[in-house]
Design an enzyme around this catalytic site. Structure first.
Site, PDB file in Angstrom:
ATOM      1  N   ASP A 163       2.169   1.270   7.196  1.00 51.45           N
ATOM      2  CA  ASP A 163       2.664   2.641   7.335  1.00 51.45           C
ATOM      3  C   ASP A 163       2.704   3.050   8.797  1.00 51.45           C
ATOM      4  O   ASP A 163       1.706   2.909   9.519  1.00 51.45           O
ATOM      5  CB  ASP A 163       1.768   3.606   6.561  1.00 51.45           C
ATOM      6  CG  ASP A 163       1.955   3.499   5.067  1.00 51.45           C
ATOM      7  OD1 ASP A 163       3.109   3.505   4.613  1.00 51.45           O
ATOM      8  OD2 ASP A 163       0.944   3.397   4.343  1.00 51.45           O
TER       9      ASP A 163
ATOM     10  N   ASP B 239       5.417   3.636  -4.063  1.00 52.71           N
ATOM     11  CA  ASP B 239       4.292   3.817  -3.151  1.00 52.71           C
ATOM     12  C   ASP B 239       3.681   5.190  -3.382  1.00 52.71           C
ATOM     13  O   ASP B 239       4.366   6.205  -3.259  1.00 52.71           O
ATOM     14  CB  ASP B 239       4.789   3.688  -1.709  1.00 52.71           C
ATOM     15  CG  ASP B 239       3.685   3.848  -0.677  1.00 52.71           C
ATOM     16  OD1 ASP B 239       2.499   3.872  -1.055  1.00 52.71           O
ATOM     17  OD2 ASP B 239       4.020   3.955   0.521  1.00 52.71           O
ATOM     18  N   GLY B 240       2.374   5.193  -3.717  1.00 54.43           N
ATOM     19  CA  GLY B 240       1.649   6.451  -3.843  1.00 54.43           C
ATOM     20  C   GLY B 240       0.943   6.599  -5.171  1.00 54.43           C
ATOM     21  O   GLY B 240       1.601   6.646  -6.211  1.00 54.43           O
ATOM     22  N   GLY B 241      -0.380   6.604  -5.141  1.00 55.26           N
ATOM     23  CA  GLY B 241      -1.142   6.801  -6.369  1.00 55.26           C
ATOM     24  C   GLY B 241      -1.054   5.651  -7.347  1.00 55.26           C
ATOM     25  O   GLY B 241      -1.258   5.832  -8.546  1.00 55.26           O
TER      26      GLY B 241
ATOM     27  N   MET C 252       7.577   6.421   8.606  1.00 58.28           N
ATOM     28  CA  MET C 252       7.548   7.845   8.265  1.00 58.28           C
ATOM     29  C   MET C 252       7.566   8.623   9.574  1.00 58.28           C
ATOM     30  O   MET C 252       6.575   9.218   9.995  1.00 58.28           O
ATOM     31  CB  MET C 252       6.301   8.162   7.426  1.00 58.28           C
ATOM     32  CG  MET C 252       6.351   7.562   6.045  1.00 58.28           C
ATOM     33  SD  MET C 252       4.810   7.781   5.115  1.00 58.28           S
ATOM     34  CE  MET C 252       3.920   6.330   5.656  1.00 58.28           C
TER      35      MET C 252
ATOM     36  N   GLY D 190       2.308  10.716   3.762  1.00 64.92           N
ATOM     37  CA  GLY D 190       1.471  11.172   4.863  1.00 64.92           C
ATOM     38  C   GLY D 190       0.009  10.809   4.732  1.00 64.92           C
ATOM     39  O   GLY D 190      -0.665  10.601   5.732  1.00 64.92           O
ATOM     40  N   PHE D 191      -0.491  10.737   3.510  1.00 61.14           N
ATOM     41  CA  PHE D 191      -1.908  10.460   3.317  1.00 61.14           C
ATOM     42  C   PHE D 191      -2.109   9.545   2.123  1.00 61.14           C
ATOM     43  O   PHE D 191      -1.389   9.638   1.124  1.00 61.14           O
ATOM     44  CB  PHE D 191      -2.690  11.759   3.078  1.00 61.14           C
ATOM     45  CG  PHE D 191      -2.701  12.681   4.264  1.00 61.14           C
ATOM     46  CD1 PHE D 191      -3.645  12.524   5.267  1.00 61.14           C
ATOM     47  CD2 PHE D 191      -1.754  13.687   4.383  1.00 61.14           C
ATOM     48  CE1 PHE D 191      -3.643  13.366   6.367  1.00 61.14           C
ATOM     49  CE2 PHE D 191      -1.747  14.536   5.482  1.00 61.14           C
ATOM     50  CZ  PHE D 191      -2.696  14.372   6.479  1.00 61.14           C
ATOM     51  N   GLY D 192      -3.126   8.671   2.219  1.00 64.36           N
ATOM     52  CA  GLY D 192      -3.497   7.839   1.096  1.00 64.36           C
ATOM     53  C   GLY D 192      -4.372   8.603   0.118  1.00 64.36           C
ATOM     54  O   GLY D 192      -4.877   9.685   0.413  1.00 64.36           O
ATOM     55  N   GLY D 193      -4.539   8.044  -1.060  1.00 70.91           N
ATOM     56  CA  GLY D 193      -5.460   8.610  -2.034  1.00 70.91           C
ATOM     57  C   GLY D 193      -4.940   9.775  -2.846  1.00 70.91           C
ATOM     58  O   GLY D 193      -5.708  10.441  -3.540  1.00 70.91           O
TER      59      GLY D 193
ATOM     60  N   SER E 259      -5.435   2.721  -1.603  1.00 68.81           N
ATOM     61  CA  SER E 259      -6.782   3.158  -1.988  1.00 68.81           C
ATOM     62  C   SER E 259      -7.305   2.384  -3.188  1.00 68.81           C
ATOM     63  O   SER E 259      -8.481   2.022  -3.243  1.00 68.81           O
ATOM     64  CB  SER E 259      -6.770   4.660  -2.309  1.00 68.81           C
ATOM     65  OG  SER E 259      -6.373   5.410  -1.188  1.00 68.81           O
TER      66      SER E 259
ATOM     67  N   MET F 210       9.045   7.126  -3.315  1.00 64.98           N
ATOM     68  CA  MET F 210       7.723   7.701  -3.042  1.00 64.98           C
ATOM     69  C   MET F 210       7.227   8.418  -4.292  1.00 64.98           C
ATOM     70  O   MET F 210       7.904   9.305  -4.813  1.00 64.98           O
ATOM     71  CB  MET F 210       7.793   8.662  -1.867  1.00 64.98           C
ATOM     72  CG  MET F 210       8.073   8.005  -0.521  1.00 64.98           C
ATOM     73  SD  MET F 210       6.831   6.774  -0.039  1.00 64.98           S
ATOM     74  CE  MET F 210       5.334   7.768  -0.022  1.00 64.98           C
TER      75      MET F 210
ATOM     76  N   HIS G 186       6.973   0.626   6.999  1.00 68.58           N
ATOM     77  CA  HIS G 186       7.475   1.861   6.410  1.00 68.58           C
ATOM     78  C   HIS G 186       7.393   2.958   7.456  1.00 68.58           C
ATOM     79  O   HIS G 186       6.320   3.476   7.752  1.00 68.58           O
ATOM     80  CB  HIS G 186       6.622   2.182   5.178  1.00 68.58           C
ATOM     81  CG  HIS G 186       6.933   3.481   4.518  1.00 68.58           C
ATOM     82  ND1 HIS G 186       6.095   4.069   3.593  1.00 68.58           N
ATOM     83  CD2 HIS G 186       7.999   4.326   4.638  1.00 68.58           C
ATOM     84  CE1 HIS G 186       6.611   5.199   3.178  1.00 68.58           C
ATOM     85  NE2 HIS G 186       7.763   5.383   3.805  1.00 68.58           N
TER      86      HIS G 186
ATOM     87  N   MET H 157       3.357   6.356  11.108  1.00 62.72           N
ATOM     88  CA  MET H 157       3.464   7.818  11.022  1.00 62.72           C
ATOM     89  C   MET H 157       3.377   8.429  12.416  1.00 62.72           C
ATOM     90  O   MET H 157       2.586   7.979  13.252  1.00 62.72           O
ATOM     91  CB  MET H 157       2.346   8.386  10.152  1.00 62.72           C
ATOM     92  CG  MET H 157       2.243   7.779   8.780  1.00 62.72           C
ATOM     93  SD  MET H 157       1.045   8.666   7.764  1.00 62.72           S
ATOM     94  CE  MET H 157       0.331   7.315   6.848  1.00 62.72           C
TER      95      MET H 157
ATOM     96  N   SER I 251      -1.442  -1.823   0.916  1.00 63.00           N
ATOM     97  CA  SER I 251      -1.154  -0.939   2.043  1.00 63.00           C
ATOM     98  C   SER I 251      -2.337  -0.926   2.994  1.00 63.00           C
ATOM     99  O   SER I 251      -3.438  -0.504   2.640  1.00 63.00           O
ATOM    100  CB  SER I 251      -0.876   0.480   1.553  1.00 63.00           C
ATOM    101  OG  SER I 251      -0.753   1.368   2.651  1.00 63.00           O
TER     102      SER I 251
ATOM    103  N   HIS J 253       1.992  -3.814   3.334  1.00 63.26           N
ATOM    104  CA  HIS J 253       2.711  -2.587   3.637  1.00 63.26           C
ATOM    105  C   HIS J 253       2.060  -1.945   4.860  1.00 63.26           C
ATOM    106  O   HIS J 253       0.850  -1.694   4.857  1.00 63.26           O
ATOM    107  CB  HIS J 253       2.615  -1.649   2.430  1.00 63.26           C
ATOM    108  CG  HIS J 253       3.590  -0.524   2.437  1.00 63.26           C
ATOM    109  ND1 HIS J 253       4.896  -0.663   2.008  1.00 63.26           N
ATOM    110  CD2 HIS J 253       3.455   0.770   2.809  1.00 63.26           C
ATOM    111  CE1 HIS J 253       5.512   0.499   2.106  1.00 63.26           C
ATOM    112  NE2 HIS J 253       4.665   1.387   2.599  1.00 63.26           N
TER     113      HIS J 253
END
Length: 215
Positions: A33, A173-175, A66, A140-143, A196, A135, A64, A35, A6, A31
């Site tokens: 993003d 996607d996410g974590g 958002m 909305g936010f990475g990390g 991240s 998701m 993606h 937003m 990402s 990827h």
């Protein structure tokens, strides 16, 4: 299994450096993003950025969106070089029309589901899509930390895919890291989006290889 870095977490002051590492590691997809500060409380990439990526690399661009009312935006990203456009089922009351719009523009079609949204919301759309994005954090936010309850949703989607003989990809996607990624693959996902975990480390290649051995 596909690893999809990402770019939200890449070094944007020297993104070409990071992209060259990805290309050297035989990464085929990234990827991107998008937003709008409305659907999610953050701002990120523009059609112009996607156009520059398309013109300077041969990477598959998974965009993606958002954004609220994605029907206003999909043509911009399609014309900029997006290969696949994913929209959120929660983002518009005209989701079927938007998926048709993406397909008519000649792009692959993705549907995304937030952690708080049941798969029931997209059951009737599954025959139309090339990819379903689960998701595993709130967008909305990475990390952010991985929401482990989402593995049950991946299992449920995998069972639906097998039951009705669908051929869409299951993306998460996410974590995502070497531990959570393994849980997602075991549940049936085949595309891991990692931001991240890959870019915040000193050695991008090492992080990619840690994900590769999960397969």
């Amino acid at each position: 299994m596909i690893i999809e870095p990402s770019l939200l977490s890449a070094n944007l002051l020297n993104v070409k450096h990071d992209l060259n590492i990805l290309l050297n590691e035989q990464i085929k997809r990234v990827h991107v993003d998008i937003m709008d500060g409305n659907f999610v409380p953050n701002l990120a990439f523009t059609p112009e950025f996607v156009k520059q990526l398309d013109e300077s690399t041969n990477l598959f661009l998974d965009c993606h969106l958002m954004v609220k009312d994605p029907e206003k935006w999909v043509s911009f990203f399609a014309n900029s070089g997006a290969d696949l456009i994913t929209v959120h089922v929660e983002s518009t009351p005209h989701i079927h029309r938007v998926l048709q719009q993406i397909k008519e523009l000649g792009k692959k079609v993705g549907i995304a589901v937030n952690p708080g949204t049941s798969l029931q919301a997209i059951l009737w759309l599954l025959p139309l899509v090339d990819q379903v994005l689960i998701m595993t954090v709130n967008p909305g936010f990475g990390g952010q930390k991985f929401i482990f309850e989402m593995t049950d949703k991946i299992v449920e989607l995998t069972q639906l895919k097998k039951r009705f003989n669908y051929d869409f990809d299951i993306e998460v996607d996410g974590g995502i890291n070497d531990k959570t990624g393994k849980s997602c693959l075991d549940a049936g996902a085949n595309i891991l989006v990692a931001g991240s975990y890959i870019f915040s480390a000193r050695n991008i290649t090492e992080q990619i290889n840690k994900l590769r051995v999960l397969n």
